[in-house]
Enzyme design. Structure first.
Site, mmCIF file in Angstrom:
data_model
loop_
_atom_site.group_PDB
_atom_site.id
_atom_site.type_symbol
_atom_site.label_atom_id
_atom_site.label_comp_id
_atom_site.label_asym_id
_atom_site.label_seq_id
_atom_site.Cartn_x
_atom_site.Cartn_y
_atom_site.Cartn_z
ATOM 1 N N HIS A 1 -2.408 10.449 -1.265
ATOM 2 C CA HIS A 1 -2.561 9.127 -1.864
ATOM 3 C C HIS A 1 -2.405 9.192 -3.377
ATOM 4 C CE1 HIS A 1 -3.721 7.157 1.860
ATOM 5 N NE2 HIS A 1 -3.593 6.032 1.200
ATOM 6 N N ASP B 1 1.655 -14.160 12.671
ATOM 7 C CA ASP B 1 0.510 -14.722 11.954
ATOM 8 C C ASP B 1 -0.377 -13.556 11.502
ATOM 9 O OD1 ASP B 1 -1.788 -15.923 11.081
ATOM 10 O OD2 ASP B 1 -1.804 -17.450 12.655
ATOM 11 N N GLU C 1 0.848 -1.202 0.000
ATOM 12 C CA GLU C 1 0.000 0.000 0.000
ATOM 13 C C GLU C 1 0.878 1.245 0.000
ATOM 14 O OE1 GLU C 1 -3.474 2.401 2.428
ATOM 15 O OE2 GLU C 1 -2.739 0.529 3.259
ATOM 16 N N LYS D 1 -8.533 -14.930 15.948
ATOM 17 C CA LYS D 1 -8.718 -14.519 14.551
ATOM 18 C C LYS D 1 -10.165 -14.192 14.196
ATOM 19 C CE LYS D 1 -4.714 -17.278 13.401
ATOM 20 N NZ LYS D 1 -4.129 -18.417 12.735
#
Ligand code: ADP
Length: 595
Positions: free
Chosen positions: A580, A482, A274, A406
């Protein structure tokens, strides 16, 4: 394709059958001469002859048998012609069985043993059986790899390789594939060899990945050019990080920093695609640095696992709840739990009941490991122990989602999971103006309306921040955490308040569930390990187990603080879209854009 010696030229029918024969059949057929090779007639004529002989003789014998029954002649009294017919019947039966019967039986044996396959090593054929080999463990320890012939070399970069899909994938994808590798690739494509077994069978993880990759390209007809194969240690992921590899994805790692945190400087590695993210975090680090640095505290450190057990009645479930929550039983349960590892130390068990089902949330410290394996082993020990006292306890699962791993869950937001960290900084007025291009009052107002009120309106669960998950994910990927745990690890409330008579900005991030480790899982891989090393938290801490992982958690929180500061400032100054456009759309020099 390896050319093999034959005694006679195969018939057209046999050649047409060739691709449909099993790998095993092909080996046998290709490598050894057979009686049929020496037949004077073409194979199909001989087969027709023996078929005709078998059925005509059979017909003759049946007719004779019926006559004997009608005439009441004993069956064992045979004439010369009957004797000859019997001999011919047996001979033709032997031929037909030998020719078709063995293949027929083999096809059943082969189907029943899909996991059994052969790797030809020079002059001998070794037969490996999957389950046994699995127990042998990693590649290196399996057995010496067979003599390797050319592994297909697949073009690595689009510029160097194929750009359009080939008509015949096999020829374009692997011009160099030959010998053993070609045989194995074909067998995978034909579904005769399970692709997942390659590492254990070959004892060479790189070769296994190359073969699997080539087979995949042929099966799908899609090129993997651009997904690199070379330059990665496939041994290092076996049995720990990734199954059935065909290459690896490259993610650029950028550095934000120095992040001045608790008096130390950190260069924070961030793996991301990104645009703007690293530059923005870097700007936040600059503002923190210029203001004298940030400070952090680890509030809690405990990984959780919550099995679900069921009883016949709610009363029984409640009895176990009272038992495990009774402080007088804690030492016994802790002793049982702690046997799982020298680093696992039980801290608490918190229960929740749903009818006759009981959820026991075990929390334990796990040293420098993120700790999921460790806590699971400890929980299993306690479950086994409780089963003797509560034989009517039905263990439905070692994890019952009350952990909660998660998935967004209030239990993590409220109780914490992994490391709970708070990190703060006071950003000076002139830094807010010069570096962040905004002012304190605007930032404070935006924080209330966006991160607090806006998130409340959205019904957020732990999402009282601008983009904590951006920083968490990037640092997690770079350091071998993770990435799926970014769900709860990104829980964060960002607070901004004016201090020093409204001149300066107090900013803090409170993150209750940062799940990180510096040992185990993906942390041992070369790239990820290098990033941990850069932060000075590589591996297990010898002096104080757990301190490396806690330090890493504070760096994550510090980087989030920097990210929040910068993005909120960009939004406040109305720069979000323009920056951006600049960073995401352009490949030009971005070094001039950050300050
Ligand atoms: P996780 O529980 O995060 O999945 P593992 O339990 O698989 O991690 O890996 C941790 C392993 O590292 C354990 O075998 C543990 O005994 C070992 N280890 C060595 N030093 C440490 C340490 N300082 N902290 C935690 N684990 C350690």
């Amino acid at each position: 394709m390896e050319v093999r010696r034959r005694l006679t030229k195969p018939s057209a029918a046999a050649a047409a059958d060739e691709p449909f024969k099993s790998h095993k059949q092909r080996h046998i057929h290709d490598s050894s001469p057979k009686a049929s090779d020496a037949l004077p007639l073409p194979l199909y004529l001989t087969n027709v002859l023996f078929f005709a002989l078998f059925f005509s003789v059979m017909y003759f014998l049946l007719v004779r048998w019926r006559e004997k029954i009608r005439n009441s002649t004993p069956l064992h009294v045979v004439t010369l012609s009957e004797l000859a017919a019997l001999v011919l019947l047996v001979a033709s039966a032997i031929y037909l069985l030998g020719f078709f019967g063995i293949g027929f039986v083999q096809s059943f044996i082969y189907r029943a043993n899909q996991d059994v396959w052969e790797v030809e090593d020079g002059s001998h054929v070794e037969q490996y059986i999957l389950e046994e080999d699995r127990r042998l463990g990693p590649c290196a320890s399996v057995r010496p790899p067979p003599v390797r012939k050319n592994v297909p070399v697949v073009p690595q970069h689009p510029a160097e390789g194929a750009t359009a899909l080939p008509e015949k994938p096999a020829e374009i994808f692997s011009p160099a594939a030959s010998g053993d590798d070609e045989e194995i690739i074909k067998s995978i494509v034909e579904g005769k060899i399970p692709s997942y077994a390659l590492e254990n069978k070959l004892g060479d993880c790189k070769r296994a990945a190359a073969i699997r990759r080539e087979a995949l390209q042929r099966i799908t007809g899609k090129s993997l050019a651009g997904l690199p194969l070379e330059g990665f240690n496939y041994e290092s992921i076996l049995g720990q990080c990734c199954e059935m590899p065909v290459g690896y994805v490259q993610i650029p790692v950028g550095i934000a920093g120095p992040l001045l945190l608790d008096g130390r400087e950190y260069s924070v590695p961030m793996a991301t695609t990104e645009g703007c993210l690293v530059a923005s975090t870097n700007r936040g680090c600059k503002a923190i640095y210029a203001s004298g640095g940030a400070a952090s505290m680890v509030l809690r450190d405990g990984m959780t696992r919550a099995p679900v057990v069921r009883f016949g009645t709610s009363k029984r479930a409640a009895e176990l709840k009272f038992f495990v929550e009774d402080p007088s039983n804690f030492d016994t349960l802790a002793a049982v739990f702690n046997k799982s590892s020298r680093f696992a130390r039980l801290q608490s068990i918190q229960c929740a009941i749903a009818g006759k089902n009981l959820y026991m949330r075990f929390t334990c410290s796990t040293g420098d490991a993120m700790g999921m394996n460790m806590v699971s082993k400890g929980v299993q020990n306690v479950i086994d122990f409780l089963q003797t006292e509560y034989p009517d306890m039905d263990v439905l699962g070692i994890t019952g989602n009350y952990c909660s791993d998660k998935k967004p869950a209030a239990v993590n937001w409220i109780e914490g999971r992994g490391k709970s960290v708070v990190c703060e900084a006071i950003i000076k007025e002139e830094v807010v103006k010069k570096v962040l291009k905004t002012n304190v009052a605007s930032l404070v107002e935006l924080n209330v309306l966006k991160n607090l009120t806006g998130s409340a309106m959205a019904g957020a669960l732990g999402g009282f921040n601008a983009h904590a998950s951006n920083i968490v994910s990037a640092v997690y990927i770079a350091t071998g955490q993770d990435p799926a745990q970014n769900v709860e690890s990104s829980h964060c409330i960002t607070m901004m308040e004016p201090v020093n008579d409204g001149k300066d900005l107090h900013i803090s991030v409170t993150m209750p569930s940062i799940e990180v480790g510096t040992i185990g899982g993906g942390t041992q891989l070369a790239s990820q390990s290098a990033c941990l090393n850069l932060l000075g938290v590589k591996g297990a801490s010898m002096e104080s187990p757990g301190s490396n992982a806690r330090l890493l958690a504070t760096v994550v929180a510090g980087a989030v603080l920097a990210g929040e500061l910068s993005l909120m400032s960009a939004i406040s100054a109305g720069q979000l879209v323009s920056s951006h456009m600049k960073y995401n759309r352009s490949s030009k020099d971005i070094t001039k854009l950050s300050s």
